[in-house]
Design an enzyme around this catalytic site. Structure first.
Site, short mmCIF file in Angstrom:
data_model
loop_
_atom_site.label_atom_id
_atom_site.label_comp_id
_atom_site.label_asym_id
_atom_site.label_seq_id
_atom_site.Cartn_x
_atom_site.Cartn_y
_atom_site.Cartn_z
N THR A 53 -14.09 -10.68 18.60
CA THR A 53 -14.50 -10.22 19.92
C THR A 53 -15.67 -9.25 19.87
O THR A 53 -16.19 -8.85 20.91
CB THR A 53 -13.31 -9.57 20.67
OG1 THR A 53 -12.69 -8.64 19.79
CG2 THR A 53 -12.28 -10.61 21.07
N GLY A 54 -16.09 -8.86 18.65
CA GLY A 54 -17.28 -8.02 18.54
C GLY A 54 -18.54 -8.84 18.76
O GLY A 54 -18.50 -10.07 18.87
N TYR A 87 -33.51 -16.38 1.96
CA TYR A 87 -34.03 -17.20 3.07
C TYR A 87 -35.44 -17.67 2.70
O TYR A 87 -35.80 -18.84 2.83
CB TYR A 87 -34.14 -16.44 4.40
CG TYR A 87 -32.95 -15.60 4.82
CD1 TYR A 87 -31.67 -15.86 4.36
CD2 TYR A 87 -33.12 -14.54 5.72
CE1 TYR A 87 -30.60 -15.06 4.77
CE2 TYR A 87 -32.05 -13.76 6.14
CZ TYR A 87 -30.80 -14.02 5.65
OH TYR A 87 -29.76 -13.24 6.06
N HIS A 107 -30.74 -1.47 -2.35
CA HIS A 107 -29.42 -1.85 -2.85
C HIS A 107 -28.86 -0.80 -3.80
O HIS A 107 -29.61 -0.25 -4.62
CB HIS A 107 -29.49 -3.18 -3.59
CG HIS A 107 -29.67 -4.35 -2.69
ND1 HIS A 107 -30.29 -5.51 -3.09
CD2 HIS A 107 -29.32 -4.56 -1.41
CE1 HIS A 107 -30.31 -6.37 -2.09
NE2 HIS A 107 -29.72 -5.81 -1.05
N GLU A 148 -32.88 -8.90 -9.32
CA GLU A 148 -33.76 -7.75 -9.15
C GLU A 148 -33.51 -6.76 -10.27
O GLU A 148 -32.64 -6.96 -11.12
CB GLU A 148 -33.54 -7.12 -7.76
CG GLU A 148 -32.12 -6.70 -7.46
CD GLU A 148 -31.84 -6.50 -5.96
OE1 GLU A 148 -32.50 -7.13 -5.12
OE2 GLU A 148 -30.93 -5.73 -5.64
#
Lengths: 300, 378, 378, 300
Positions: free
Chosen positions: D17-18, D159, D247, D209
């Site tokens: 519901t968020g 992506y 990160h 990385e």
């Protein structure tokens, strides 16, 4: 028979080179306990008397087939030592230490459950199966072999009561000190279940006190149709509410934890409630008599 | 047990919402100091004591202005709660509480660890209401939000409150384990107008055996010792466990259960115990027992001292020798009755004969003698 | 990273032995304050900085008397360590160290949790020595003394030291978990003449994502923000992740990996990145990006700004609209190069045409344009 | 095939519901993901779109046979939600949240191991099996079905790289975001093992990385005799040591964690190391070509 401990237990002592460990070797051996190994990291290869010392429980178990551990190390080290014993495969682990943080007891109990080991402690004198073996410092002369299983929240009180039973000719199958802490390695309920299944035990004496909830399970057991006769002494009749009487769990925090409430609950469940220390023998005799045990609570 | 404001500080450090309070220590300027620093009224002035039931005893006073606050503080410092004057007064904004809830996390043997208790109606009458919802957690890291949700389902109909209570209980359980607390009780837990929950009170009890790894527990124990007189402090330094009672037969005893058994027997024989005093956790030597006698000898309420030790690891010839030394150096003439039993008790009579003492074989005889002596001394 | 004296306070609260130190804040009277309060010499004056390698840079000075201490303090406050002046100087008794050990507890992915590292020879040359003993604990409550004992067997021959190190590592692991520390490093861990171990230094790093349940972590984050300038603080308040570099092409970017990829590509094309600036953790809205531009526009080192965002959950038409707003309100004439891609990128050209901006389809083209602009601006 | 996720996963959404939950229903469904249930305690019985909302994972599983969970709740609630999913029997649990305390990840990972569940997260966009289903917010147009398995420590970077592969006609079997935290629900080593066993995956692209130790296991895998070809891009060539690059794990704390050390190690192990983002397609093509994959490291 007996519960948890008999002549077959092969005992290793964690912290054998300390004062308590050394004293225990002598005293427990004299009683017949098989002491096969000691643990003292860094001193492996040494001997205490003729007991070989190892650096780890695993090494000791491999060399001596030890299956039972008793722990004499400082409170901060008890967690590590007991977890080692449990996870290395000991089937019975006894930690007499008082001053153990309850968090540590919680962890040890969880580990024991997971590994199917029995854990007796903390804050207890240990346990004794009279005439067979003892794991702790209880005075040997107070005990004699017999058929009464004894469960006690308090050390000295169990010596006192067992001495009275012994003098009256009532022997004990095993006497287990479950200790005075709120979370216990072995609870009254678990000890009762073991005594229930032990053919040599014909009745149980429970030595309790004010505070905590242990007595609820004693009552629950006694109310079972197939229960063995149970006698119980609850001390702390004169203890004020809201004050900790030595043991962490001996504190009347709610009405249900008072002496009166506990005695009433036990009576209703059919427990032979002892009026005071002086009545232990008489009530125990009543609980043991076949006629009386049918009349629940008649001696209360 | 921590004072309310200490407990709240602990909760706040774990990210739990508490009222912004001001701690006022006793002293001549206490009332002024408080009035000078409070800006908005009404406020609550709350006696900081280490016993329960403060609310029923008038220990929380609402003050509408600075004069009322000054009066309240004076009055609170002049009042005894559970036998003790407040160590401080906590002044907080008076909360606009929409509903009082009850939430606690405590060690419970039946749960093999922690248990969470929740009541949708908290406040001072909590014990008279229906039993709270009970979530048996076990080890703190076993807390599961979905399990507690299941437990609360039938106790708290407002799901938004329910979710906040669950999140708070999770936080409290972690905090209890982290800080070695055996109890964290929030009563009332205030549901405010904005729907948020705030700890309006806090009762926190810590595990003193974890003092070695929690310096603030060690600090609290030290503080507790400073609050008592020198003689009791000497006893506490020897790890003796002491609870004062209102009778006249004092005990120097070993083992909690055995000490209570002796207390009960004193009452059974018509006497009145003056204390619970378990000396077994410390050294069972002259050094260990000496402060016990010093304290009891100095206590005018004590008429007779009954030494009752049944030892396992404690060897009786050593205790007997300690008693010999202590009796020799002691100034008091209060009668002492002995009952030693246990390991090496057969060596006791020879030692006792050296200073003319008698060791009773049975506790009954020792208690009877003590009661007789106490009655004679009256 | 906590300052040494903060870390030591944390360790002390867990019952770990640390030297009794005095924290001196900077200021005109710093040296006097220290001299006035130290009674025994020699002492160590230690620069309190948040970077490593202090020892090699002269950040620890031994002072034999009060004059030497005053001089040391003045000198330390005037020196930069890792680009920053000390926030304080910690003055401690000079320890009579028999042997320097190394002990740390840190989060390690390979261990599925914590790992304990131990070296029998610690100190500033630890990285040049043989690799330390490594005990993979996992979750903190999985620590087992007997497992660590097995690991240490071949690394520490003195069994008494070994046992003390194991007990300390157990305490440290518990402390790390309870206080959400990702690293607790003690180097050196001092073995003193009495055989006891003492933390002579402490490097503690805490998990900032646990700030919601640790008020002191939240407090440290707030403090860290107060130590930086207003513009960077505004960025940190938007959760931006920023690391200043020495180039002239600034990034307004999304995603740590993508930001580094863009930095690398800038270098590949002959340019020099001015910063790592990942804006993705905060709101990807005008409110979120505005402080980033404000900071970069005000930074004289920055010649060009490259906006590089490849969004999944972040929708590009929204980012484009934010850019339109920001470009309209912005005073600076520094050129901005755009490369937006990802969800709804097809809606970007129409928005960009409203303010005459061009969106590069490929990162290569955007980077090339930025490098060209930066070179032109020189 | 693919790993962890395909058309058969029956997905429930914790925190449906968020805002994120609601967006996800629409977006993921459009991609083909089977969304069968949502969880929102207290709102059981409601619907989000046509997805039924339940009060607990157990209830949702009983009603819908959901076997996969994705968690969209605030960081402080992630621990509770994921443990519920894991202990209620979900076989795959995805938590994309960043800002999760590492202690909580440690606990969730331990629970997942214990229950034999896969846990992907935290601090990740999730995972996608192109053409089949996605669990996360990655932009769908970047992906196409194929045989390259992709493992990424960073969301946007995956992506970007997948879009390049897709435009070049190189499809993906599954793209897993393992996340940028030091402790991970699914590690590179575990993802590699899954891709290794997946017959539809013929090569792997690893996007790493600076900082941390994940790359050691990529090198270890690539050095195996039976390894599938592995290409890798390591970003952070220009990152300074001692600074956290976004990160938590992207921090050069020792020489072994630097860009140069990682690249050298991967090359030695026979990984096709990509020089920079622009080279991803070319290197991947090389890794996929049967001739090249025999000559380890030739394209580096």
């Amino acid at each position: 028979m007996s519960i948890l401990l008999d002549r077959t237990n092969r005992v290793l002592i964690q912290g054998i080179t300390g004062q308590m460990g050394t004293f225990f070797v002598e005293d427990a051996r004299k009683y017949g306990t098989q002491i096969v190994a000691g643990i003292s990291p860094g001193r492996e290869g040494a001997r205490v008397g003729d007991v070989p010392v190892f650096g780890s429980v695993r090494a000791a178990r491999e060399a001596t087939a030890a299956d039972t551990a008793i722990v004499f190390v400082p409170p901060a080290a008890v967690l590590g030592a007991t977890l080692e014993a449990i996870e290395s495969g000991c089937r019975l682990v006894v930690a007499t230490a008082d001053e153990l943080p309850v968090q540590d007891t919680i962890e040890i109990r969880a580990a024991a459950k997971l590994h199917g080991a029995a854990f007796v402690g903390p804050n207890t004198p240990g346990l004794i199966s009279p005439g067979k073996a003892k794991l702790g410092f209880m005075p040997s002369f107070c005990y004699s072999p017999g058929s009464v299983g004894v469960i006690s929240r308090s050390g000295s009180l169990s010596y006192e009561c067992c001495k009275r039973l012994t003098l009256a000719g009532i022997g004990q199958s095993t006497v287990v000190g479950i200790g005075g802490d709120p979370v216990k390695g072995t609870t009254a309920a678990e000890a009762l279940e073991l005594f229930h299944r032990d053919p040599e035990t014909s009745a149980v004496l429970y030595l309790g006190e004010i505070g905590g909830t242990e007595e609820i399970f004693v009552a629950e057991y006694a109310a079972r149709g197939d229960a063995k006769p149970v006698a119980a002494l609850i001390v702390g009749h004169t203890a004020p509410p809201g004050k900790k009487m030595g043991h962490a769990a001996a504190l009347i925090d709610s009405k249900a934890e008072s002496h009166a409430a506990k005695v009433a609950m036990l009576r209703v469940a059919g427990v032979h409630v002892v009026g005071g220390l002086s009545g232990v023998v008489k009530t125990m005799q009543a609980a043991l008599s076949p006629n009386m045990s049918a009349v629940h609570g008649a001696t209360a | 047990m921590m004072l309310e404001h200490e407990g709240k500080k602990l909760l706040e450090s774990a990210g739990i919402r508490v009222p912004k309070g001001l701690v006022i220590r006793p002293g001549r300027t206490a009332a002024e100091r408080a009035s000078a620093r409070m800006e908005r009224y009404p406020v609550a002035a709350k006696a900081q004591v280490r016993s329960g039931g403060r609310g029923r005893q008038g220990g929380i006073v609402k003050a509408a202005d600075s004069a009322a606050l000054a009066a309240a503080i004076e009055q609170l410092f002049a009042t005894e709660f559970g036998g003790a004057r407040p160590e401080a007064v906590l002044v907080e904004p008076w909360l606009a509480i929409e509903r009082e809830l009850y939430l606690s996390v405590a060690v419970d043997g039946r749960a093999d660890g922690y248990v969470v208790l929740y009541g949708p109606r908290g406040g001072i009458d909590i014990e008279d209401g229906p039993p709270p919802a009970r979530y048996a957690v076990g080890a703190a890291h076993r807390f599961r939000t979905h399990e507690m949700r299941e437990v609360l389902k039938d106790h708290e109909p407002d799901y938004q409150v329910r979710e906040k209570v669950i999140a708070l209980a999770q936080r409290l359980t972690r905090t209890a384990a982290l800080h070695d607390c055996t109890t964290i009780e929030i009563n009332p837990l205030a549901k405010l107008g904005d729907g948020d929950l705030m700890a309006a009170d806090a009762k926190v009890v810590r595990d003193e055996w974890a003092a070695f790894r929690n310096r603030d527990i060690a600090g609290q124990l030290e503080q507790a010792k400073r609050r008592v007189g020198r003689r009791l402090r000497d006893c506490l330094n020897m790890q003796h466990m002491y609870v004062r009672l209102d009778g006249d037969i004092a005990l120097v005893s070993g083992g909690a259960g055995m000490t209570m058994a002796a207390m009960d027997m004193i009452a059974e024989y018509g006497g009145r115990p003056a204390c619970f005093l378990d000396c077994s956790p410390g050294p069972t030597s002259t050094r260990g027992y000496r402060p016990a006698f010093a304290m009891l000898d100095a206590d005018p309420q004590v008429k007779v001292i009954l030494v009752s030790v049944f030892g396992g690891g404690t060897q009786m010839q050593r205790v007997a020798n300690s008693m010999k030394e202590i009796m020799a150096e002691r100034k008091s003439r209060k009668p002492v009755v002995f009952r030693l039993d246990g390991t090496n008790v057969d060596q006791v009579p020879a030692i006792f004969s050296q200073f003319g003492a008698c060791n009773h074989a049975r506790l009954e005889d020792a208690v009877a003698a003590a009661v007789r002596l106490a009655k004679g001394a009256q």
